[in-house]
Design a protein around this motif. Structure first.
Motif, PDB file in Angstrom:
ATOM      1  N   LYS A 183       0.844  -1.192   0.000  1.00  0.00           N
ATOM      2  CA  LYS A 183       0.000   0.000   0.000  1.00  0.00           C
ATOM      3  C   LYS A 183       0.879   1.242   0.000  1.00  0.00           C
ATOM      4  O   LYS A 183       1.882   1.297   0.716  1.00  0.00           O
ATOM      5  CB  LYS A 183      -0.916  -0.007   1.233  1.00  0.00           C
ATOM      6  CG  LYS A 183      -2.027   1.017   1.171  1.00  0.00           C
ATOM      7  CD  LYS A 183      -2.909   0.983   2.420  1.00  0.00           C
ATOM      8  CE  LYS A 183      -2.261   1.757   3.541  1.00  0.00           C
ATOM      9  NZ  LYS A 183      -3.191   2.000   4.663  1.00  0.00           N
ATOM     10  N   PRO A 184       0.523   2.269  -0.797  1.00  0.00           N
ATOM     11  CA  PRO A 184       1.328   3.508  -0.826  1.00  0.00           C
ATOM     12  C   PRO A 184       1.445   4.124   0.559  1.00  0.00           C
ATOM     13  O   PRO A 184       0.483   4.117   1.343  1.00  0.00           O
ATOM     14  CB  PRO A 184       0.538   4.413  -1.775  1.00  0.00           C
ATOM     15  CG  PRO A 184      -0.243   3.490  -2.635  1.00  0.00           C
ATOM     16  CD  PRO A 184      -0.584   2.313  -1.776  1.00  0.00           C
TER      17      PRO A 184
ATOM     18  N   MET B 100      -1.137   6.828   1.573  1.00  0.00           N
ATOM     19  CA  MET B 100      -2.563   6.488   1.571  1.00  0.00           C
ATOM     20  C   MET B 100      -3.032   6.309   3.012  1.00  0.00           C
ATOM     21  O   MET B 100      -2.552   5.433   3.728  1.00  0.00           O
ATOM     22  CB  MET B 100      -2.821   5.213   0.765  1.00  0.00           C
ATOM     23  CG  MET B 100      -4.301   4.824   0.688  1.00  0.00           C
ATOM     24  SD  MET B 100      -4.573   3.326  -0.285  1.00  0.00           S
ATOM     25  CE  MET B 100      -4.170   3.904  -1.931  1.00  0.00           C
TER      26      MET B 100
ATOM     27  N   TRP C 107      -7.872  -1.800   0.253  1.00  0.00           N
ATOM     28  CA  TRP C 107      -6.622  -2.210  -0.403  1.00  0.00           C
ATOM     29  C   TRP C 107      -6.461  -3.734  -0.362  1.00  0.00           C
ATOM     30  O   TRP C 107      -6.025  -4.343  -1.343  1.00  0.00           O
ATOM     31  CB  TRP C 107      -5.436  -1.529   0.262  1.00  0.00           C
ATOM     32  CG  TRP C 107      -4.138  -1.768  -0.449  1.00  0.00           C
ATOM     33  CD1 TRP C 107      -3.140  -2.627  -0.083  1.00  0.00           C
ATOM     34  CD2 TRP C 107      -3.714  -1.163  -1.669  1.00  0.00           C
ATOM     35  NE1 TRP C 107      -2.119  -2.587  -0.996  1.00  0.00           N
ATOM     36  CE2 TRP C 107      -2.435  -1.697  -1.977  1.00  0.00           C
ATOM     37  CE3 TRP C 107      -4.281  -0.229  -2.529  1.00  0.00           C
ATOM     38  CZ2 TRP C 107      -1.730  -1.308  -3.114  1.00  0.00           C
ATOM     39  CZ3 TRP C 107      -3.579   0.151  -3.656  1.00  0.00           C
ATOM     40  CH2 TRP C 107      -2.312  -0.386  -3.946  1.00  0.00           C
TER      41      TRP C 107
ATOM     42  N   PHE D 194      -7.473   7.239  -6.648  1.00  0.00           N
ATOM     43  CA  PHE D 194      -6.174   7.059  -6.001  1.00  0.00           C
ATOM     44  C   PHE D 194      -5.921   5.580  -5.731  1.00  0.00           C
ATOM     45  O   PHE D 194      -4.831   5.043  -6.000  1.00  0.00           O
ATOM     46  CB  PHE D 194      -6.151   7.877  -4.713  1.00  0.00           C
ATOM     47  CG  PHE D 194      -4.840   7.839  -3.967  1.00  0.00           C
ATOM     48  CD1 PHE D 194      -3.638   7.612  -4.623  1.00  0.00           C
ATOM     49  CD2 PHE D 194      -4.798   8.030  -2.601  1.00  0.00           C
ATOM     50  CE1 PHE D 194      -2.428   7.581  -3.946  1.00  0.00           C
ATOM     51  CE2 PHE D 194      -3.601   7.996  -1.901  1.00  0.00           C
ATOM     52  CZ  PHE D 194      -2.420   7.773  -2.573  1.00  0.00           C
TER      53      PHE D 194
ATOM     54  N   GLU E  80      -5.472   3.714  -9.267  1.00  0.00           N
ATOM     55  CA  GLU E  80      -4.204   4.075  -9.923  1.00  0.00           C
ATOM     56  C   GLU E  80      -3.026   3.463  -9.170  1.00  0.00           C
ATOM     57  O   GLU E  80      -2.052   3.002  -9.783  1.00  0.00           O
ATOM     58  CB  GLU E  80      -4.058   5.593  -9.992  1.00  0.00           C
ATOM     59  CG  GLU E  80      -4.921   6.249 -11.071  1.00  0.00           C
ATOM     60  CD  GLU E  80      -4.615   7.719 -11.228  1.00  0.00           C
ATOM     61  OE1 GLU E  80      -4.340   8.379 -10.206  1.00  0.00           O
ATOM     62  OE2 GLU E  80      -4.655   8.213 -12.367  1.00  0.00           O
ATOM     63  N   ALA E  81      -3.117   3.455  -7.834  1.00  0.00           N
ATOM     64  CA  ALA E  81      -2.035   2.862  -7.044  1.00  0.00           C
ATOM     65  C   ALA E  81      -1.935   1.362  -7.300  1.00  0.00           C
ATOM     66  O   ALA E  81      -0.831   0.793  -7.372  1.00  0.00           O
ATOM     67  CB  ALA E  81      -2.275   3.134  -5.557  1.00  0.00           C
TER      68      ALA E  81
ATOM     69  N   GLU F 262      -0.291   0.918 -10.636  1.00  0.00           N
ATOM     70  CA  GLU F 262       1.138   1.246 -10.576  1.00  0.00           C
ATOM     71  C   GLU F 262       1.925   0.146  -9.877  1.00  0.00           C
ATOM     72  O   GLU F 262       3.057  -0.174 -10.269  1.00  0.00           O
ATOM     73  CB  GLU F 262       1.315   2.576  -9.832  1.00  0.00           C
ATOM     74  CG  GLU F 262       2.744   3.080  -9.832  1.00  0.00           C
ATOM     75  CD  GLU F 262       2.871   4.463  -9.210  1.00  0.00           C
ATOM     76  OE1 GLU F 262       4.000   4.821  -8.803  1.00  0.00           O
ATOM     77  OE2 GLU F 262       1.862   5.182  -9.149  1.00  0.00           O
TER      78      GLU F 262
END
Length: 492
Positions: A3-4, A7, A14, A43, A46-47, A50
């Motif tokens: 997880k970013p 975030m 997630w 968000f 997109e995460a 990515e």
């Protein structure tokens, strides 16, 4: 998937995305992600793309042909094929998206899917056909196709009834607003009273702090009034017109004036269908459709009366819209003129407390009882938490109950785990407890609920006097809930 770091929370969402996206089983699968605007769906998606090398496409309001061209260009940039893609129709486009997962599980996200379906209503059927069992393009692919949208009325119909995609989705994820406890942490507020005041205006929508208020959070209780003036009531900030845009962005809301009037009626305290109709000077049958549309759009919430069958009330589910209609809309010309915000807020504070803060505090108390209260404290796990009116025929009166906690029925009658009263600006005393005891006795006589273990909950935004505290210490059926208990342990 990691997880970013930037975030906040969203651990559940997630984890659900991770399980769906990394599922190694053969065959392309479909997922649907929905939620009101500004909650961070883009968000999240997109995460996920990515983190896994997936493909993300954000649709816009455009003609069908232009959307196909945009998708062709985006996919060409992602895949870098020998020759650019030029899709003739969506059949070709969807098969090309399925081909992305020919070697490994890969997420393919189509964000704002309702825009595409509006331009081409056949698109859900095209996707259904592409994902039909035993079709080679599906069985040879491990694409995890994710359709995302903010138009709740449309997304709610996407998998319901006889919709083409019903039964095709392996994931149906709703990204919700942060609850009051998480919202306080997100805004960096450690004072529970200040946290609830802020939550009564902006709710738990993450974008309102980061993008719309540019990180501006009240520095303390003494800064709340100035924060309201410089953010929500400031014509220069996006928050100022956000409530109006939320309504305008819903595709099913055509007669905007009528829907604004319905919301205005509810904000004024007209919570029943008859009350709304009377406020608008229309027949109840004339407002049935706009009420249903607002419900489907997630802007209006219908709540059944816990004590009267076939009776219900309505509340505005988005705090910013409730604040707009109660405080801003009646004096909109004043607010549009720069420099008037402080003057307007000074004159509107009492209205804010009565029409926004008080009802919002009651709703937070109900959510706390449903999602945060220890089942041991309530004497069981709540099945439903609502509110209602208890009729008292001997005295020819009725009593409003702010919080009614109903448990799971094991026998003939469901247990009433607790009833409660919520007062934002009142220090509660023994009279409030005695009132709840009387109401419990009245409910017992009706025979609808099992009240043998019903607890009495007192919620206060200012605290309790000594008599109330002594009653709670000596009576196991009395529980006092103040703001620190509502919020648990706040941390910066």
């Amino acid at each position: 998937m990691d997880k970013p770091a930037d975030m906040f929370d969203r651990d559940y969402e997630w984890a659900a995305l991770t399980r769906f996206v990394t599922d190694a089983q053969p065959g392309a699968t479909l997922g649907v992600v929905s939620g009101r605007r500004r909650q961070g769906k883009t968000f999240l998606l997109e995460a996920a793309c990515e983190a896994t090398g997936g493909f993300y496409f954000g649709a816009t309001e455009a003609t069908d042909a232009e959307s196909l061209r945009r998708l062709s260009t985006a996919l060409t940039a992602h895949v870098l094929p020998p020759s650019p893609y030029h899709f003739a129709d969506w059949h070709e486009a969807v098969d090309a998206l399925l081909a992305l997962g020919s070697e490994r599980p890969v997420p393919v996200v189509i964000d704002e899917f309702p825009y595409l379906a509006k331009a081409n209503p056949e698109l859900p059927s095209i996707i259904q056909n592409a994902l039909r069992p035993l079709r080679e393009q599906r069985t040879a692919s491990r694409t995890r196709l994710l359709l995302c949208g903010s138009a709740l009325s449309f997304m709610g119909r996407l998998l319901s009834g006889n919709a083409p995609l019903r039964g095709r989705a392996g994931l149906e994820l709703v990204v919700r607003s942060l609850d009051h406890q998480l919202a306080a942490q997100f805004w960096g507020i450690t004072d529970p009273r200040l946290a609830l005041q802020v939550h009564a205006i902006v709710g738990g929508t993450p974008a309102y702090r980061r993008e719309f208020a540019r990180g501006d959070s009240p520095s303390g209780p003494g800064d709340f009034d100035d924060w309201v003036i410089r953010t929500v009531l400031n014509p220069e900030t996006p928050l100022f017109r956000e409530a109006r845009y939320l309504l305008a962005e819903e595709p099913d809301l055509r007669d905007t004036a009528l829907y604004l009037s319905v919301l205005g009626a509810v904000a004024e305290g007209n919570a029943t269908r008859g009350g709304i109709a009377g406020y608008l000077e229309r027949k109840a049958t004339d407002i049935a459709h706009p009420i249903n549309v607002l419900e489907d759009a997630g802007l209006l919430q219908r709540e059944a009366d816990a004590f009267r069958a076939n009776r219900s009330t309505y509340r505005i589910s988005e705090p910013l819209i409730a604040f707009h209609h109660a405080v801003m809309r009646p004096v909109w010309p004043q607010l549009e003129r720069p420099g008037n915000a402080a003057r307007v807020w000074q004159a509107s504070r009492r209205r804010f407390v009565a029409n926004v803060l008080g009802p919002h505090f009651e709703q937070v108390c109900r959510e706390w009882a449903l999602h945060h209260a220890d089942p041991d404290l309530l004497g069981g796990l709540p099945a439903h938490v609502g509110h209602g009116v208890v009729n008292d025929p001997p005295t020819r009166t009725s009593h409003e109950v702010d919080v009614a906690v109903v448990g799971v029925a094991d026998g003939t009658k469901p247990p009433l785990l607790a009833i409660g009263e919520a007062k934002w600006n009142d220090t509660m005393g023994i009279a409030h407890i005695d009132r709840l005891r009387h109401i419990r006795d009245v409910i017992t006589r009706t025979g609808r609920y099992d009240t043998s273990r019903t607890k009495l909950l007192c919620f206060s935004g200012t605290g309790f006097n000594d008599k109330a505290r002594r009653a709670a210490d000596t009576s196991p059926d009395v529980e006092l809930v103040d703001l620190p208990k509502l919020y648990g342990t706040l941390r910066p």
